[in-house]
Design an enzyme around this catalytic site. Structure first.
Site, mmCIF file in Angstrom:
data_model
loop_
_atom_site.group_PDB
_atom_site.id
_atom_site.type_symbol
_atom_site.label_atom_id
_atom_site.label_comp_id
_atom_site.label_asym_id
_atom_site.label_seq_id
_atom_site.Cartn_x
_atom_site.Cartn_y
_atom_site.Cartn_z
ATOM 1 C CE LYS A 375 -2.757 1.670 -8.564
ATOM 2 N NZ LYS A 375 -4.162 1.246 -8.462
ATOM 3 N NE ARG A 469 -11.389 2.710 -8.430
ATOM 4 C CZ ARG A 469 -10.223 2.316 -7.895
ATOM 5 N NH1 ARG A 469 -9.640 3.045 -6.951
ATOM 6 N NH2 ARG A 469 -9.639 1.205 -8.303
ATOM 7 C CG HIS A 497 -10.600 -2.745 -7.342
ATOM 8 N ND1 HIS A 497 -9.446 -3.474 -7.218
ATOM 9 C CD2 HIS A 497 -10.397 -1.602 -6.643
ATOM 10 C CE1 HIS A 497 -8.574 -2.813 -6.467
ATOM 11 N NE2 HIS A 497 -9.136 -1.670 -6.094
ATOM 12 N NE ARG A 556 -7.099 -5.480 -10.509
ATOM 13 C CZ ARG A 556 -8.244 -6.061 -10.204
ATOM 14 N NH1 ARG A 556 -8.709 -7.056 -10.930
ATOM 15 N NH2 ARG A 556 -8.941 -5.637 -9.167
ATOM 16 C CE1 TYR A 602 9.861 29.867 6.753
ATOM 17 C CE2 TYR A 602 9.723 27.530 6.225
ATOM 18 C CZ TYR A 602 10.118 28.819 5.892
ATOM 19 O OH TYR A 602 10.753 29.048 4.717
ATOM 20 C CB CYS A 650 11.338 23.810 5.509
ATOM 21 S SG CYS A 650 11.703 24.390 7.171
ATOM 22 C CG MET A 651 9.343 23.264 -0.719
ATOM 23 S SD MET A 651 9.213 24.620 -1.891
ATOM 24 C CE MET A 651 7.478 24.950 -1.866
ATOM 25 C CG ASP A 652 13.343 23.115 -0.606
ATOM 26 O OD1 ASP A 652 12.552 22.556 -1.390
ATOM 27 O OD2 ASP A 652 13.450 24.354 -0.484
HETATM 28 C C1 LIG Z 1 -4.238 0.085 -7.781
HETATM 29 C C2 LIG Z 1 -5.067 -1.050 -8.152
HETATM 30 C C3 LIG Z 1 -4.683 -2.351 -7.786
HETATM 31 C C4 LIG Z 1 -3.503 -2.656 -6.901
HETATM 32 O O1 LIG Z 1 -3.899 -2.441 -5.586
HETATM 33 P P1 LIG Z 1 -2.989 -2.815 -4.329
HETATM 34 O O2 LIG Z 1 -3.896 -2.712 -3.187
HETATM 35 O O3 LIG Z 1 -1.890 -1.814 -4.298
HETATM 36 O O4 LIG Z 1 -2.483 -4.169 -4.555
HETATM 37 C C5 LIG Z 1 -5.464 -3.394 -8.276
HETATM 38 N N1 LIG Z 1 -6.547 -3.162 -9.040
HETATM 39 C C6 LIG Z 1 -6.962 -1.934 -9.365
HETATM 40 C C7 LIG Z 1 -8.169 -1.756 -10.202
HETATM 41 C C8 LIG Z 1 -6.239 -0.826 -8.927
HETATM 42 O O5 LIG Z 1 -6.650 0.390 -9.257
#
Ligand SMILES: *Cc1c(COP(=O)(O)O)cnc(C)c1O
Length: 716
Positions: A375, A469, A497, A556, A602, A650-652
Site C-alpha cells: 500500500k 478500526r 489486526h 501481511r 528563514y 525549506c520547501m525545496d
Molecule cells: C498496513 C497494514 C499491514 C502491514 O503492517 P506493517 O506493520 O507495515 O507490516 C498489515 N495489515 C493491515 C491491516 C495493515 O493495514
C-alpha cells in the site's frame, strides 16, 4: 485512476486489425483454397476496419452522447485524419502518376469524388470516411436523441447493405437500381463515411458509455455465436452471388459489439507506439505490396514471393511492420526525460528487498503464505517495481489499502492475489471483478451492501478484536455468521489486526494474546455453525517478529519487507537480518562562504558562530523530509562525513555546514539517509528525531523524488 491507461486490449488489437486489412489486400490463402480465402479475406478480415471506427467512436463520442461534447475534440480528429490522409496521399502520388491517373481519370468531379469518398489511393477511403461519419453523427446528436440517432445510423447502414453484400436482391428493381446508380456516381461503394462508418463509430461510443463491463463468458459466447452466424451469412450471400462488394454484413454489428467488449477485458496499459504503428501499417502496406512484387521481379522469385500467397502475405507484413516501426521511431518526439539523479532521488535496492523477503519467509512455517503489503506506493518504494520484483521472487499475494492501488498493479501486469485492506465505495464494486481484486468485508453492514449487489464477489472478512478500526466485532457472533451466510460472497479469508504487537511490555503482550484468543473463539463459533473456515491471517511485521509461533495461512508484512523497524532499537523476539531498501540522496546545488554572525535560512534563527562554508542541498520538506526532524540535531552524509543541517529546512532545499569537510563542490552527492563510506544514517534515526515512525517517513517520500532501482553488480 488514470482511465487512459487501461486500454491495452484495444491497442493490441489495432495491430491485429491492421494485419487483417493487409490480408484483405493480399489474400494469403488464395494459393491454398478458394473458399478458405473467401472466408478469411472477405468475411473474417472484415472486422478490421469497423474496429478502427469503433475505437475512434469509443474515445470521441461519449461526451456527445451526454450532450456535453466540445467542438475541439472534433477539430482534433479532423486535423489528425487530414494529416495522415495528406501524408498518405503524398506517398502514393508518384504511383498514381505512374499509373496514369493524371492523364486519364483526373477530371475535377473525379478528383473530388476520390478525395471525399473513394480515397486518393484505394485503401485511403478510410480517412474521409472517419471524418465524414464523425461529423455526420455529431450533427445528428445535436438535433436528435441518442436513440433516434442510433436508428438513423442503422437505417443508413441498411441502405449501405443493399448497395454492398445484398446488392443482388435489389438490382432487379428498376427504381431502386436507378437510385443506387445515382449513389455510385458519387461514391464507388456504399462502404463510406455516410452508410458504413456511423453505425460503428456510434457503437464504440455506446460501449464506452455502458457502466458495466460484460463478463468474459458473455463476450466469448456472444462472439462465437454471432461469428458463426456471420460466416453463415457471408457464405450464403456468396453462394447466391448477390454481392456487389463484401464489406457490409448484418451480423458484423453484433460480432463487433462482443469483440470490442472482450478487448476491454484484456486490460493492460495503453500503448501509443502500437497505436501509431498500426496506423502506419494501414497506410504503407500497399506500397509494401508494390515493393515485394518489385523485389520478386528483380530476383526472379515471383514463383515464391508472389505466387505463394502465404509467403507473399508474410513478406508484405514483414515489410509493413518494419517500415512502420521505423517511421514511429523516427517521428517519435524525443521526450526530454530529466536525469533521474539530477536533483534528489530515492535509491531502492532490489537485492535487499529480495533478501528481506527471503529471511522473513524462512522464519515462517512452510504452509504460511507471504502476503506483501504494498500500500501507499509500497511505503514509498514504488509499488509496481516492488511487486514486480516480488513476483519474480515467487511471491503472488499482495495487500493494498485502496482500490486504485490494486488497479494500478493490475494495469502493470502484476500477477497473483491482491487484497484491498480498506473500504471500497459501492459504485466501484464492478472494478473489483474487472481487475480481479479481493475486497475486505469491513463490517456487517458492508457485507449486506455487497450481498445486495447480487454478483459473486471475492472477499476476506475482517474481525475487530480490539483495535477498533475496521472489522466486524468479535463479540457480534450473529453478525459474523450472517456474513458467512451471504450467498454472493466468495469468502476466501478471515483476518484480524493486532494493535500492540510491536511492544514486548507484559501488559501489551497480554492484550495481544487476548486479541488472538478472541479471533480464534470467533472462528470456532462460526465453524460450529457449519461454515467452512477460509484461510486465516493475523500478523503484520511485528506480529511475525514477536509472535512467530502463530501458525496462520498468511502473514501481511509491510515495514519489515522494506528493511526497517518502526523505531530505532526496537527489541523483537525474533532477530532477523533485515537490510534497508531505501536510501535518499540529493545534489549540492551551491557552495558558499559566510562570515561569523550571519544568519542562515528563514527566520534568522541559525547564526554562524564562526566564518563558515555551507552547501545548499536540493531537497526539502515538499520532498517528504520532516521539517522539524532534521532541524536541530539533524545531519546528512557527504564524502563519508557527517555534516550538520543548519537553519530551517525549506520547501525545496536545505543548507548544511561543510566548513570542516574539504573539497565539497556543486553537483556533489549528499546522503540524507543511507550509507556513505563507513558512515550510515538510518531512516529509523530520522523518524525518531521527528517523533514519528519509519512507516510514516518512507511512505511520505514525495513523487518529486525519482526512484532509482539498483542491484548489486555481483548478483548470484
Ligand atoms: C498496513 C497494514 C499491514 C502491514 O503492517 P506493517 O506493520 O507495515 O507490516 C498489515 N495489515 C493491515 C491491516 C495493515 O493495514
Amino acid at each position: 485512476m488514470n482511465l487512459e491507461k487501461q486500454y491495452g486490449g484495444i491497442d493490441s488489437f489495432r495491430v491485429i486489425a491492421a494485419l487483417l486489412v493487409v490480408a484483405i489486400h493480399t489474400s494469403p490463402l488464395l494459393s491454398i483454397n478458394e473458399t478458405a480465402d473467401f472466408v478469411f479475406t472477405r468475411i473474417i478480415d472484415r472486422v478490421g476496419v469497423p474496429f478502427f471506427f469503433m475505437a475512434t467512436g469509443f474515445f470521441l463520442l461519449p461526451p456527445f452522447l451526454r450532450k456535453e461534447g466540445r467542438p475541439q475534440s472534433v477539430i482534433r480528429l479532423l486535423a489528425k485524419c487530414g494529416k495522415y490522409y495528406g501524408i498518405a496521399t503524398l506517398i502514393y502520388l508518384p504511383i498514381l502518376f505512374y499509373k496514369g491517373y493524371f492523364q486519364e481519370e483526373a477530371s475535377f468531379p473525379a478528383v473530388v469524388k476520390d478525395i471525399f469518398f473513394d480515397g486518393t489511393f484505394y485503401h485511403l477511403w478510410y480517412f474521409p470516411a472517419v471524418a465524414m461519419g464523425a461529423c455526420l453523427l455529431i450533427l445528428l446528436l445535436q438535433q436528435f436523441s441518442s436513440k433516434m440517432v442510433f436508428f438513423l445510423a442503422f437505417g443508413l447502414y441498411g441502405i449501405g447493405l443493399f448497395g454492398d453484400s445484398y446488392y443482388g436482391f435489389v438490382e432487379n428493381v428498376p427504381w431502386i437500381k436507378t437510385g443506387y446508380e445515382w449513389l455510385f456516381a458519387f461514391s464507388d461503394y456504399t462502404r463510406n463515411g455516410i452508410f458504413f462508418a456511423p453505425v460503428y463509430l456510434l457503437l464504440g461510443g455506446i460501449i464506452a458509455e455502458q457502466k458495466r463491463p460484460l463478463s468474459k463468458k458473455a463476450c466469448v459466447t456472444g462472439l462465437l455465436l454471432t461469428f458463426s452466424l456471420l460466416l453463415a451469412e457471408g457464405l450464403w450471400l456468396h453462394q447466391l452471388s448477390v454481392q456487389r462488394h463484401d464489406s457490409m454484413y448484418i451480423m458484423l454489428i453484433p460480432v463487433m459489439f462482443f469483440l470490442f467488449h472482450w478487448l476491454l477485458l484484456w486490460g493492460g496499459r495503453s500503448n501509443a507506439a502500437w497505436r501509431s504503428a498500426s496506423m502506419w501499417i494501414y497506410i504503407i502496406h500497399p506500397l509494401c505490396i508494390i515493393l515485394v512484387r518489385g523485389l520478386a521481379k528483380v530476383t526472379n522469385l515471383s514463383w515464391l514471393l508472389v505466387e505463394n500467397s502465404l509467403v507473399h502475405y508474410g513478406m508484405v507484413v514483414l515489410a509493413s511492420v518494419i517500415g512502420s516501426l521505423l517511421i514511429v521511431q523516427l517521428t517519435a518526439r524525443k521526450k526530454a526525460k530529466p536525469f533521474p539523479k539530477g536533483r534528489a532521488w530515492a535509491e531502492i535496492n532490489l537485492d535487499n528487498l529480495r533478501h528481506n523477503a527471503t529471511v522473513l519467509q524462512n522464519i515462517l512455517p512452510s504452509t504460511c503464505k507471504f502476503m506483501a503489503v504494498v500500500k501507499a506506493n509500497a511505503y514509498g518504494h514504488g509499488d509496481v517495481q516492488v511487486a514486480k520484483e516480488l513476483n519474480r521472487a515467487g511471491i503472488f499475494s499482495f495487500a493494498v489499502a485502496t482500490l486504485a492501488e490494486g488497479v494500478t498493479l493490475r494495469q502493470h501486469g502484476i500477477k497473483g492475489d491482491i487484497l484491498i485492506l480498506g473500504y471500497t465505495h459501492p459504485k466501484d464494486i464492478p472494478s473489483l471483478k474487472r481487475y480481479r481484486l479481493i475486497q475486505t468485508v469491513v463490517d456487517y453492514s458492508y457485507a449486506a451492501m455487497l450481498e445486495d449487489i447480487g454478483e459473486k464477489i471475492r472477499v476476506h472478512v475482517k474481525v475487530d478484536t480490539g483495535m477498533h478500526r475496521l472489522g466486524e466485532s468479535y463479540s457480534h457472533i450473529d453478525n459474523l455468521k450472517a456474513i458467512f451466510g451471504c450467498k454472493h460472497l466468495l469468502i476466501e479469508g478471515i483476518y484480524t489486526h493486532l494493535s500492540a504487537a510491536d511492544s514486548l511490555r507484559s501488559s501489551d503482550v497480554a492484550y495481544t494474546r487476548q486479541q488472538i484468543g478472541r479471533f480464534y473463539d470467533a472462528i470456532n463459533q462460526i465453524s460450529h455453525s457449519g461454515y467452512a473456515i477460509p484461510r486465516i491471517h493475523i500478523q503484520s511485521s511485528y506480529g511475525v517478529l514477536n509472535y512467530p509461533e502463530l501458525d496462520c495461512d498468511y502473514v501481511r508484512v509491510g515495514i519489515a519487507l522494506y528493511g526497517a523497524y518502526s523505531h530505532p532499537l526496537d527489541q523483537t523476539k525474533m532477530s532477523v537480518d533485515l537490510r534497508p531498501v531505501m536510501a535518499v540522496k540529493a545534489r549540492v546545488s551551491a557552495v558558499k562562504e559566510i562570515p561569523a554572525g550571519d544568519a542562515v535560512s528563514y527566520g534568522r534563527d541559525y547564526i554562524a558562530s564562526r566564518p563558515m562554508k555551507i552547501a545548499v542541498v536540493a531537497i526539502g520538506y515538499a520532498d517528504g523530509l520532516p521539517r522539524n526532524a532534521l532541524g536541530s540535531q539533524g545531519q546528512v552524509l557527504i564524502y563519508g562525513h557527517r555534516a550538520p543541517i543548519v537553519g530551517k529546512i525549506c520547501m525545496d532545499q536545505m543548507m548544511i555546514d561543510i566548513t570542516d569537510i574539504p573539497g565539497v563542490a556543486q553537483g556533489d552527492t549528499v546522503t540524507i539517509w543511507g550509507q556513505d563510506g563507513a558512515e550510515q544514517i538510518t531512516a529509523e534515526q530520522i523518524a525518531a528525531n521527528s517523533n514519528t515512525i519509519t512507516n510514516e517517513l518512507v511512505s511520505r517520500i514525495g513523487s518529486r523524488l525519482e526512484r532509482v532501482y539498483i542491484r548489486h553488480k555481483q548478483a548470484k
